[in-house]
Design a protein around this motif. Structure first.
Motif, PDB file in Angstrom:
ATOM      1  N   GLY A 220      21.557 -20.128  32.343  1.00 18.39           N
ATOM      2  CA  GLY A 220      20.119 -20.273  32.215  1.00 18.39           C
ATOM      3  C   GLY A 220      19.381 -20.005  33.505  1.00 18.39           C
ATOM      4  O   GLY A 220      18.298 -20.571  33.736  1.00 18.39           O
ATOM      5  N   GLY A 221      19.953 -19.095  34.329  1.00 17.74           N
ATOM      6  CA  GLY A 221      19.311 -18.810  35.614  1.00 17.74           C
ATOM      7  C   GLY A 221      19.222 -20.048  36.455  1.00 17.74           C
ATOM      8  O   GLY A 221      18.201 -20.258  37.127  1.00 17.74           O
ATOM      9  N   LEU A 222      20.352 -20.844  36.380  1.00 18.09           N
ATOM     10  CA  LEU A 222      20.438 -22.112  37.133  1.00 18.09           C
ATOM     11  C   LEU A 222      19.300 -23.062  36.741  1.00 18.09           C
ATOM     12  O   LEU A 222      18.802 -23.836  37.561  1.00 18.09           O
ATOM     13  N   GLY A 223      18.903 -22.961  35.490  1.00 21.50           N
ATOM     14  CA  GLY A 223      17.880 -23.861  34.951  1.00 21.50           C
ATOM     15  C   GLY A 223      16.463 -23.349  35.085  1.00 21.50           C
ATOM     16  O   GLY A 223      15.569 -23.804  34.368  1.00 21.50           O
ATOM     17  N   ILE A 224      16.270 -22.431  36.056  1.00 19.51           N
ATOM     18  CA  ILE A 224      14.894 -21.927  36.254  1.00 19.51           C
ATOM     19  C   ILE A 224      14.452 -21.067  35.076  1.00 19.51           C
ATOM     20  O   ILE A 224      13.331 -21.199  34.554  1.00 19.51           O
ATOM     21  N   TRP A 225      15.349 -20.163  34.647  1.00 16.11           N
ATOM     22  CA  TRP A 225      15.024 -19.282  33.517  1.00 16.11           C
ATOM     23  C   TRP A 225      14.800 -20.116  32.250  1.00 16.11           C
ATOM     24  O   TRP A 225      13.918 -19.820  31.454  1.00 16.11           O
ATOM     25  N   THR A 226      15.569 -21.163  32.086  1.00 18.08           N
ATOM     26  CA  THR A 226      15.425 -22.020  30.910  1.00 18.08           C
ATOM     27  C   THR A 226      14.040 -22.663  30.859  1.00 18.08           C
ATOM     28  O   THR A 226      13.380 -22.681  29.815  1.00 18.08           O
ATOM     29  N   LEU A 227      13.583 -23.187  31.995  1.00 16.00           N
ATOM     30  CA  LEU A 227      12.260 -23.814  32.031  1.00 16.00           C
ATOM     31  C   LEU A 227      11.150 -22.794  31.758  1.00 16.00           C
ATOM     32  O   LEU A 227      10.169 -23.090  31.056  1.00 16.00           O
ATOM     33  N   ILE A 228      11.309 -21.613  32.334  1.00 14.12           N
ATOM     34  CA  ILE A 228      10.293 -20.566  32.120  1.00 14.12           C
ATOM     35  C   ILE A 228      10.223 -20.184  30.646  1.00 14.12           C
ATOM     36  O   ILE A 228       9.138 -20.017  30.066  1.00 14.12           O
ATOM     37  N   ASP A 229      11.419 -20.049  29.987  1.00 13.82           N
ATOM     38  CA  ASP A 229      11.427 -19.672  28.565  1.00 13.82           C
ATOM     39  C   ASP A 229      10.814 -20.765  27.695  1.00 13.82           C
ATOM     40  O   ASP A 229      10.158 -20.467  26.680  1.00 13.82           O
ATOM     41  N   VAL A 230      11.026 -22.009  28.058  1.00 14.53           N
ATOM     42  CA  VAL A 230      10.408 -23.094  27.285  1.00 14.53           C
ATOM     43  C   VAL A 230       8.891 -22.950  27.313  1.00 14.53           C
ATOM     44  O   VAL A 230       8.208 -23.108  26.288  1.00 14.53           O
ATOM     45  N   LEU A 231       8.354 -22.645  28.479  1.00  9.68           N
ATOM     46  CA  LEU A 231       6.905 -22.472  28.585  1.00  9.68           C
ATOM     47  C   LEU A 231       6.427 -21.226  27.831  1.00  9.68           C
ATOM     48  O   LEU A 231       5.417 -21.265  27.121  1.00  9.68           O
ATOM     49  N   LEU A 232       7.152 -20.112  27.990  1.00  4.32           N
ATOM     50  CA  LEU A 232       6.725 -18.854  27.352  1.00  4.32           C
ATOM     51  C   LEU A 232       6.805 -18.941  25.834  1.00  4.32           C
ATOM     52  O   LEU A 232       5.921 -18.449  25.129  1.00  4.32           O
ATOM     53  N   ILE A 233       7.874 -19.547  25.315  1.00  4.96           N
ATOM     54  CA  ILE A 233       7.989 -19.688  23.861  1.00  4.96           C
ATOM     55  C   ILE A 233       6.974 -20.709  23.359  1.00  4.96           C
ATOM     56  O   ILE A 233       6.400 -20.577  22.269  1.00  4.96           O
ATOM     57  N   GLY A 234       6.722 -21.754  24.149  1.00 10.97           N
ATOM     58  CA  GLY A 234       5.765 -22.778  23.739  1.00 10.97           C
ATOM     59  C   GLY A 234       4.365 -22.246  23.550  1.00 10.97           C
ATOM     60  O   GLY A 234       3.658 -22.653  22.620  1.00 10.97           O
ATOM     61  N   VAL A 235       3.951 -21.309  24.424  1.00  7.04           N
ATOM     62  CA  VAL A 235       2.601 -20.742  24.295  1.00  7.04           C
ATOM     63  C   VAL A 235       2.588 -19.509  23.399  1.00  7.04           C
ATOM     64  O   VAL A 235       1.527 -18.923  23.165  1.00  7.04           O
ATOM     65  N   GLY A 236       3.759 -19.097  22.882  1.00  8.67           N
ATOM     66  CA  GLY A 236       3.822 -17.952  21.981  1.00  8.67           C
ATOM     67  C   GLY A 236       3.862 -16.609  22.661  1.00  8.67           C
ATOM     68  O   GLY A 236       3.715 -15.579  21.998  1.00  8.67           O
ATOM     69  N   TYR A 237       4.073 -16.589  23.970  1.00  3.73           N
ATOM     70  CA  TYR A 237       4.111 -15.299  24.673  1.00  3.73           C
ATOM     71  C   TYR A 237       5.401 -14.546  24.354  1.00  3.73           C
ATOM     72  O   TYR A 237       5.393 -13.325  24.229  1.00  3.73           O
TER      73      TYR A 237
END
Length: 247
Positions: A220-237
């Protein structure tokens, strides 16, 4: 002399006899000629008159009749069941009256249940392509990207609903935004991103297998990518890979 006189007398009698016989033949020939003349007239070429066969009465029902309710109110008939005269004096966006008549094989009644063939309908003066989106149906496209910036459009063919009356062609082209869906749920994608995002489960679910492999092998990109995807999917981007919308 006596012998000559006797000879002349005999010739006179013979002449009378021949004259009598000739007249008798003429009369007898005239009597027999009348019956013979009739077959001559009948023997003349005759014309045979044949009665032309009558065209079979067509019992075919016009295709539009299936859309027309029998003995319903004339003012509520679908547009395919009536013919209306254009009101050239109507003002756009304003109510207007139109003189209409039912098509053949269509029966309808007024509010007092009396049969009608001609009637008046009230509608707004506007063309079919100016109707609200709820008043017509359009073809959909699955070949355009619904999730893109800017949003893509596609050429659709739209048809006005049966109970809606308008001016102009009832089928028309229109440019619409891509709005189709492939069946992906936003809630499922967000749940996978929060719980199993470090293994790329969210990206695999959305059909983005390359990004999913990248997250899987990088944790998950050492957790950074995971957090970013949570935000991007959450806003529908971030959406499905096929360009469709979430359900």
């Amino acid at each position: 002399m006596a012998a000559a006189a006797g000879a002349l007398l005999g010739l006179g009698r013979l002449w009378r006899l021949l004259l009598f016989l000739s007249q008798f033949c003429v009369l007898s020939g005239g009597e027999h000629s009348q019956p013979l003349a009739q077959p001559v007239k009948d023997a003349a070429p005759t014309r045979a008159f044949t009665a032309a066969p009558r065209a079979p009465e067509t019992t075919e029902i016009p295709p539009y009749v299936t859309k027309c309710p029998s003995n319903g109110l004339c003012s509520r008939l679908p547009a395919d069941c009536i013919d209306c005269a254009t009101n050239f004096s109507c003002v756009y966006g304003k109510p207007a009256t139109f003189d209409c008549a039912v098509k053949p094989s269509v029966t309808c009644v007024d509010r007092e249940l009396r049969a009608q063939e001609s009637f008046v309908i009230n509608m707004t003066c506007r063309f079919c392509w100016q109707l609200p989106e709820t008043d017509y149906e359009c073809t959909s496209s699955t070949s355009c990207m619904a999730v893109s910036c800017p949003r893509q459009r596609y050429a659709a063919n739209c048809t006005v609903r049966d109970h809606i009356h308008c001016l102009g062609n009832r089928t028309f082209p229109k440019m619409l935004y891509c709005n189709w869906t492939g069946g992906y749920k936003w809630s499922t994608a967000l749940a996978l991103s929060i719980t199993l995002g470090g293994f790329g489960a969210d990206r695999f679910y959305l059909g983005q297998w390359r990004e999913g492999l990248g997250k899987l092998f990088s944790f998950g990109g050492l957790g950074i990518w995971t957090l970013i995807d949570v935000l991007l999917i959450g806003v529908g981007y971030v959406g499905p890979a096929d360009g469709s919308l979430y359900i």
